[in-house]
Design a protein around this motif. Sequence first.
Motif, PDB file in Angstrom:
ATOM      1  N   UNK A  58      -2.101 -19.321   9.899  1.00  0.00           N
ATOM      2  CA  UNK A  58      -2.371 -19.003   8.604  1.00  0.00           C
ATOM      3  C   UNK A  58      -1.788 -18.105   7.777  1.00  0.00           C
ATOM      4  N   UNK A  59      -0.065 -17.691   7.782  1.00  0.00           N
ATOM      5  CA  UNK A  59      -0.029 -16.715   7.579  1.00  0.00           C
ATOM      6  C   UNK A  59       1.855 -17.407   7.088  1.00  0.00           C
ATOM      7  N   UNK A  60       2.648 -17.966   7.217  1.00  0.00           N
ATOM      8  CA  UNK A  60       3.646 -18.744   7.884  1.00  0.00           C
ATOM      9  C   UNK A  60       4.510 -17.608   7.937  1.00  0.00           C
ATOM     10  N   UNK A  61       4.074 -16.148   8.276  1.00  0.00           N
ATOM     11  CA  UNK A  61       5.804 -15.464   8.037  1.00  0.00           C
ATOM     12  C   UNK A  61       5.556 -14.812   6.501  1.00  0.00           C
ATOM     13  N   UNK A  62       4.655 -14.866   6.208  1.00  0.00           N
ATOM     14  CA  UNK A  62       4.034 -14.243   5.290  1.00  0.00           C
ATOM     15  C   UNK A  62       3.171 -12.585   4.797  1.00  0.00           C
ATOM     16  N   UNK A 105       0.498 -11.935   3.751  1.00  0.00           N
ATOM     17  CA  UNK A 105      -1.513 -12.330   3.144  1.00  0.00           C
ATOM     18  C   UNK A 105      -1.779 -13.274   3.744  1.00  0.00           C
ATOM     19  N   UNK A 106      -2.864 -13.743   3.721  1.00  0.00           N
ATOM     20  CA  UNK A 106      -3.711 -14.955   4.902  1.00  0.00           C
ATOM     21  C   UNK A 106      -5.328 -14.681   3.931  1.00  0.00           C
ATOM     22  N   UNK A 107      -5.614 -16.238   3.630  1.00  0.00           N
ATOM     23  CA  UNK A 107      -6.644 -16.264   2.316  1.00  0.00           C
ATOM     24  C   UNK A 107      -7.981 -16.260   3.903  1.00  0.00           C
ATOM     25  N   UNK A 108      -8.787 -14.927   3.264  1.00  0.00           N
ATOM     26  CA  UNK A 108      -9.818 -14.313   3.623  1.00  0.00           C
ATOM     27  C   UNK A 108     -11.243 -15.677   3.109  1.00  0.00           C
ATOM     28  N   UNK A 109     -12.097 -15.698   4.495  1.00  0.00           N
ATOM     29  CA  UNK A 109     -13.643 -16.358   3.711  1.00  0.00           C
ATOM     30  C   UNK A 109     -14.481 -15.474   4.470  1.00  0.00           C
ATOM     31  N   UNK A 110     -15.516 -15.249   3.811  1.00  0.00           N
ATOM     32  CA  UNK A 110     -16.922 -14.947   3.528  1.00  0.00           C
ATOM     33  C   UNK A 110     -17.884 -15.338   3.581  1.00  0.00           C
ATOM     34  N   UNK A 111     -18.815 -16.111   3.640  1.00  0.00           N
ATOM     35  CA  UNK A 111     -19.943 -16.521   3.994  1.00  0.00           C
ATOM     36  C   UNK A 111     -21.200 -16.377   3.277  1.00  0.00           C
ATOM     37  N   UNK A 112     -22.036 -16.898   2.469  1.00  0.00           N
ATOM     38  CA  UNK A 112     -23.301 -15.934   2.151  1.00  0.00           C
ATOM     39  C   UNK A 112     -24.314 -17.900   1.867  1.00  0.00           C
ATOM     40  N   UNK A 113     -25.299 -17.322   2.585  1.00  0.00           N
ATOM     41  CA  UNK A 113     -26.129 -18.649   2.137  1.00  0.00           C
ATOM     42  C   UNK A 113     -27.287 -17.891   1.863  1.00  0.00           C
ATOM     43  N   UNK A 114     -27.587 -18.710   1.003  1.00  0.00           N
ATOM     44  CA  UNK A 114     -28.901 -17.874  -0.409  1.00  0.00           C
ATOM     45  C   UNK A 114     -29.355 -18.931  -1.112  1.00  0.00           C
ATOM     46  N   UNK A 167      -3.750  -7.462   1.813  1.00  0.00           N
ATOM     47  CA  UNK A 167      -2.730  -7.013   0.963  1.00  0.00           C
ATOM     48  C   UNK A 167      -2.172  -7.250   2.065  1.00  0.00           C
ATOM     49  N   UNK A 168      -3.019  -6.961   3.851  1.00  0.00           N
ATOM     50  CA  UNK A 168      -1.910  -7.342   4.722  1.00  0.00           C
ATOM     51  C   UNK A 168      -3.195  -7.922   5.970  1.00  0.00           C
ATOM     52  N   UNK A 169      -2.497  -8.613   6.075  1.00  0.00           N
ATOM     53  CA  UNK A 169      -2.999  -9.743   7.609  1.00  0.00           C
ATOM     54  C   UNK A 169      -3.671  -8.878   8.648  1.00  0.00           C
ATOM     55  N   UNK A 170      -3.150  -8.437   8.571  1.00  0.00           N
ATOM     56  CA  UNK A 170      -3.410  -7.498   9.894  1.00  0.00           C
ATOM     57  C   UNK A 170      -5.360  -6.672   9.783  1.00  0.00           C
ATOM     58  N   UNK A 171      -4.938  -6.867   7.999  1.00  0.00           N
ATOM     59  CA  UNK A 171      -6.300  -5.744   7.652  1.00  0.00           C
ATOM     60  C   UNK A 171      -7.556  -6.710   7.571  1.00  0.00           C
ATOM     61  N   UNK A 172      -7.404  -7.984   7.874  1.00  0.00           N
ATOM     62  CA  UNK A 172      -8.321  -9.504   7.712  1.00  0.00           C
ATOM     63  C   UNK A 172      -9.439  -8.989   8.299  1.00  0.00           C
ATOM     64  N   UNK A 173      -9.863  -8.302   9.440  1.00  0.00           N
ATOM     65  CA  UNK A 173     -11.091  -8.179   9.516  1.00  0.00           C
ATOM     66  C   UNK A 173     -12.323  -7.054   8.564  1.00  0.00           C
ATOM     67  N   UNK A 174     -11.442  -6.108   8.969  1.00  0.00           N
ATOM     68  CA  UNK A 174     -11.683  -5.400   7.908  1.00  0.00           C
ATOM     69  C   UNK A 174     -12.409  -5.660   6.353  1.00  0.00           C
ATOM     70  N   UNK A 175     -11.109  -6.216   5.778  1.00  0.00           N
ATOM     71  CA  UNK A 175     -12.051  -6.437   4.878  1.00  0.00           C
ATOM     72  C   UNK A 175     -12.673  -8.031   3.937  1.00  0.00           C
ATOM     73  N   UNK A 203     -21.994 -16.773   8.746  1.00  0.00           N
ATOM     74  CA  UNK A 203     -21.569 -17.618   9.337  1.00  0.00           C
ATOM     75  C   UNK A 203     -19.761 -16.575   8.917  1.00  0.00           C
ATOM     76  N   UNK A 204     -19.361 -16.326   9.150  1.00  0.00           N
ATOM     77  CA  UNK A 204     -18.048 -15.578   8.626  1.00  0.00           C
ATOM     78  C   UNK A 204     -16.581 -15.993   9.279  1.00  0.00           C
ATOM     79  N   UNK A 205     -15.889 -16.308   8.727  1.00  0.00           N
ATOM     80  CA  UNK A 205     -14.586 -16.968   8.797  1.00  0.00           C
ATOM     81  C   UNK A 205     -13.500 -16.232   9.445  1.00  0.00           C
ATOM     82  N   UNK A 206     -11.542 -16.536  10.235  1.00  0.00           N
ATOM     83  CA  UNK A 206     -10.892 -15.285   9.505  1.00  0.00           C
ATOM     84  C   UNK A 206      -9.682 -16.214   8.637  1.00  0.00           C
ATOM     85  N   UNK A 207     -10.495 -17.419   8.502  1.00  0.00           N
ATOM     86  CA  UNK A 207      -9.443 -18.032   7.734  1.00  0.00           C
ATOM     87  C   UNK A 207     -10.555 -19.706   6.723  1.00  0.00           C
ATOM     88  N   UNK A 208      -9.664 -20.502   5.779  1.00  0.00           N
ATOM     89  CA  UNK A 208     -10.299 -21.078   5.348  1.00  0.00           C
ATOM     90  C   UNK A 208      -9.817 -22.805   5.889  1.00  0.00           C
TER      91      UNK A 208
END
Length: 274
Positions: A172-176, A178-187, A236-244, A269-274
């Motif tokens: 998900x981050x390849x040495x960086x 940041x990593x993309x996080x996704x929050x889903x909303x079903x409306x 900012x930091x991938x380790x915060x992905x779940x709090x984010x 459903x919430x996912x940790x990555x895209x």
Amino acid sequence: MPDAKSSQEEVTRILREWSEIHLLEAIFVLAAGFTLAAIIKWIVPRLAERVPDRFRLWILPWEPILRAVMLLFVAAYIIPLFIYPTPQNLLAISGALAVALGFAFKDYVSSLIAGVVALYERPYRNGDWVKIEETYGEVRSLDLRTVQIVTPDDTVVAVPHSKIWSTPIYNNNVGKRELMCVADFYLHPDHDGQRVQQKLTDIALTSPYVQLHKPILVVAAEKPWGTHYRLKAYPIDGRDQFQFITDLTLRGKAMLRRIGVQSANAPTVTQANS
């Protein structure tokens, strides 16, 4: 086939006489090598935690490389203590070991070779967030045979390096950082889409975890039961992905409730990555 006498002569040609072998020296070098490798494994992650965050993922990948160099140095020092290190002898020993180990420990040797390949190709490195089959988590260390992954539930999973031969490795981050996080909303489908898109973007912009130098996207898709929104952003930091993701989801739901948008009858459903 060579007879017993010729085989004995071959062994005598390769191995040193017992009186020439410095056994204590070999034991000392072996113990020192493994001790230094253990120290490297212990100290590098702790050093990475003490430097500024932007250097953490630069330092962590050096841990398995330094340990591999250490063990190679130990092997290069010890082997000549037991054999006459001519090119012919080294080739004969290498061939015999390869055949013996190949038959006796096929899977183990496959993982060892895959570990060397992983050091070169780097499908994962210390500090990366990876998914291998059903295991998702942060790479803690690369050992000779396995990669140690710490899951979000703080469980350490040892995955054989040989998985790289046959299993897709999702990094998900390849040495960086940041990593993309996704929050889903079903409306519910009856709502103002542009207003929802702007409000979800505002939710991401006001999160204390968001990396503002990365893009924030809101993607919508119509479904038979309503509209599926995906809010994509980087912490900012991938380790915060779940709090984010939790922050985006909870504040996003509260905002949608305030503006009168109803949820659809679909599982959230919430996912940790895209």
